[in-house]
Every structure is written in structure tokens, then in C-alpha cells.
Design an enzyme around this catalytic site. Structure first.
Site, short mmCIF file in Angstrom:
data_model
loop_
_atom_site.label_atom_id
_atom_site.label_comp_id
_atom_site.label_asym_id
_atom_site.label_seq_id
_atom_site.Cartn_x
_atom_site.Cartn_y
_atom_site.Cartn_z
N HIS A 1 -73.55 53.82 10.51
CA HIS A 1 -73.58 54.11 11.94
C HIS A 1 -72.20 53.90 12.54
O HIS A 1 -71.55 52.90 12.25
CB HIS A 1 -74.59 53.21 12.65
N LEU B 1 -87.09 57.74 10.07
CA LEU B 1 -88.07 57.63 8.99
C LEU B 1 -89.16 56.63 9.38
O LEU B 1 -88.88 55.60 9.99
CB LEU B 1 -87.37 57.19 7.70
N GLU C 1 -65.69 54.34 8.10
CA GLU C 1 -67.02 54.58 7.51
C GLU C 1 -66.88 54.90 6.03
O GLU C 1 -67.64 54.40 5.19
CB GLU C 1 -67.69 55.76 8.21
N GLU D 1 -62.86 57.24 9.25
CA GLU D 1 -62.05 56.73 8.12
C GLU D 1 -62.60 55.40 7.63
O GLU D 1 -62.72 55.16 6.43
CB GLU D 1 -60.60 56.54 8.56
N ASN E 1 -78.02 52.69 5.90
CA ASN E 1 -77.56 53.71 6.83
C ASN E 1 -76.15 53.37 7.30
O ASN E 1 -75.81 52.19 7.43
CB ASN E 1 -78.50 53.78 8.05
C1 GRF Z 1 -71.10 59.83 10.87
O1 GRF Z 1 -70.27 59.41 11.92
C2 GRF Z 1 -72.24 58.85 10.69
O2 GRF Z 1 -71.90 57.50 10.99
C3 GRF Z 1 -73.22 59.35 11.69
O3 GRF Z 1 -73.16 60.75 11.59
C4 GRF Z 1 -71.83 61.12 11.19
C5 GRF Z 1 -71.99 62.00 9.97
O4 GRF Z 1 -70.81 62.46 9.51
N1 GRF Z 1 -74.56 58.86 11.48
P1 GRF Z 1 -70.70 63.18 8.06
O5 GRF Z 1 -71.78 64.23 7.99
O6 GRF Z 1 -70.87 62.12 7.00
O7 GRF Z 1 -69.33 63.75 8.08
#
Ligand code: GRF
Length: 201
Positions: A109, A93, A174, A172, A107
Site C-alpha cells: 500500500h 477479498l 514499494e 521506488e 499487500n
Molecule cells: C501501487 O502503488 C500499489 O501500492 C497500489 O497500486 C499501485 C499498483 O502499481 N496498491 P503497479 O501496478 O504495481 O505498478
């Protein structure tokens, strides 16, 4: 706080946000809409199943970033979004867009930033031979995965690991830290001092 979730893929992080909203742990944030830049992305079906507005703004239909972002902004304004979460959103963006939501874009990551920014971070970490990797939620700025860090979760790398096994364990974590970060943002409990972000009690 009305949050727009931008997606490009299968949407497991979106699912974690939706499940947190249903469980009451995303409050005081609520998902206002889900927008994909890719038609037919799996995340859209998850939003529809939850009864959330699920929209597509296909970046391929625009001649440049600016008109694409204008169309995206129009959707977010229509849904009265106050903050934005990038949940597997694979477009960079511009400052023009970021300036519309100052300190209100997060975000997720899949690495312990600043290590391994960019795409396929789990494979980068695996191939580099690190013993610990993980996931990061950060504010989005004009840099690539470079914004101030809000939350991180560590994931040890086992000797017998594969990239896929590691990717699954990172995912997991995330799903744990993203809803928590969104809830903290909406509650006004994130205090930023330069690059440091503190969480108020
Ligand atoms: C995740 O690993 C996120 O960190 C990265 O892209 C992946 C997306 O996974 N940026 P999802 O579409 O949320 O399953």
C-alpha cells in the site's frame, strides 16, 4: 514457497518481484502464477515476458464476490500456490478467501499505514500536507488496508513536490520492500504477536 501474485494494473510491483526472483533475492519464494481480475492488464505482459503463467479471472463476469473468488481459488490451487501477494490488486477479498491462506497473504500500500488507507493514498497524503509519507507491506485481514504491518519505508515530501513526483518516489520504495517482505515470509522469518510483526535474524 510458491507464491501467487494478484494484479489489476501496470504491474511495476510485479516486475520488482520478477526481477528479485531472477536476481535470487526473492528466495526461498518463487512466483507460481500471476492472476489479473482485469483482462489486458499491463502486468500480464510482464509475467508472460518472464515465462510465468499469466491468467485472467474477470470479476465482471461473475454475479457476486463468492463465485469470483471460487474461480480465483481454483486457479491458485491448480498452480499449487502456498501464499498470495496483492500487487496493485484492486478487489477486496472476503474472509472466505483469506481463511484459505492464513497468515500467508501480503499487500503493498502506498502510504505509511494506518494513515491514508484506500485508493489514491499518495494524493490523500499530499493534500493533507504531511511532511513524510511512504509505503507499507502488511498482512491482509478482513479490514481495508488494516492488517498487521510487516515492513514500511518512509518518503519525505518536499515543498516543491507534485503528487506525481511523490507517487514515483513512493513506488521506488514499494519496489524495495515488497520483494523483501515476500522473501521473509517464505523463509519463515516473520513472527506475529497480536498486531506486531517481528523479523527473526
Ligand atoms: C501501487 O502503488 C500499489 O501500492 C497500489 O497500486 C499501485 C499498483 O502499481 N496498491 P503497479 O501496478 O504495481 O505498478
Amino acid at each position: 514457497m510458491r507464491v501467487a501474485v494478484l494484479v489489476s494494473g501496470s504491474g511495476t510491483n510485479l516486475q520488482a518481484l520478477l526481477d528479485a526472483e531472477r536476481a535470487g533475492t526473492l528466495a526461498p519464494a518463487e512466483i507460481a502464477c500471476v492472476v489479473s481480475n482485469r483482462p489486458g492488464a499491463g502486468a500480464l505482459a510482464r509475467a508472460q515476458a518472464f515465462g510465468k503463467p499469466a491468467l485472467t479471472v474477470d470479476h465482471k463476469l461473475f454475479p457476486a464476490r463468492e463465485p469470483f473468488e471460487d474461480a480465483l481459488l481454483a486457479v491458485l490451487i491448480e498452480h499449487r500456490a502456498e501464499a498470495v501477494v496483492l500487487a496493485g490488486f484492486m478487489r477486496v477479498l472476503t474472509g472466505r478467501f483469506l481463511d484459505r491462506f492464513p497468515e500467508r497473504i501480503l499487500n503493498i500500500h502506498p502510504s505509511l499505514l494506518p494513515a491514508f488507507p484506500g485508493v489514491d493514498a499518495q494524493r490523500q497524503a499530499f493534500d493533507h500536507g504531511v511532511k513524510v509519507t511512504g509505503a507499507t507491506v502488511h498482512f491482509v485481514d478482513a479490514g481495508l488496508d488494516a492488517g498487521a504491518i510487516v515492513l514500511q519505508a518512509a518518503v519525505p515530501v518536499a515543498d516543491g513536490d507534485t503528487v506525481e513526483a511523490l507517487r514515483a518516489r513512493v513506488l521506488e520504495r514499494e519496489h524495495e520492500i515488497l520483494p523483501r517482505a515476500v522473501s521473509l515470509l517464505a523463509a519463515g522469518r516473520l513472527v506475529r504477536t497480536g498486531r506486531r510483526v517481528a523479523v527473526l535474524p
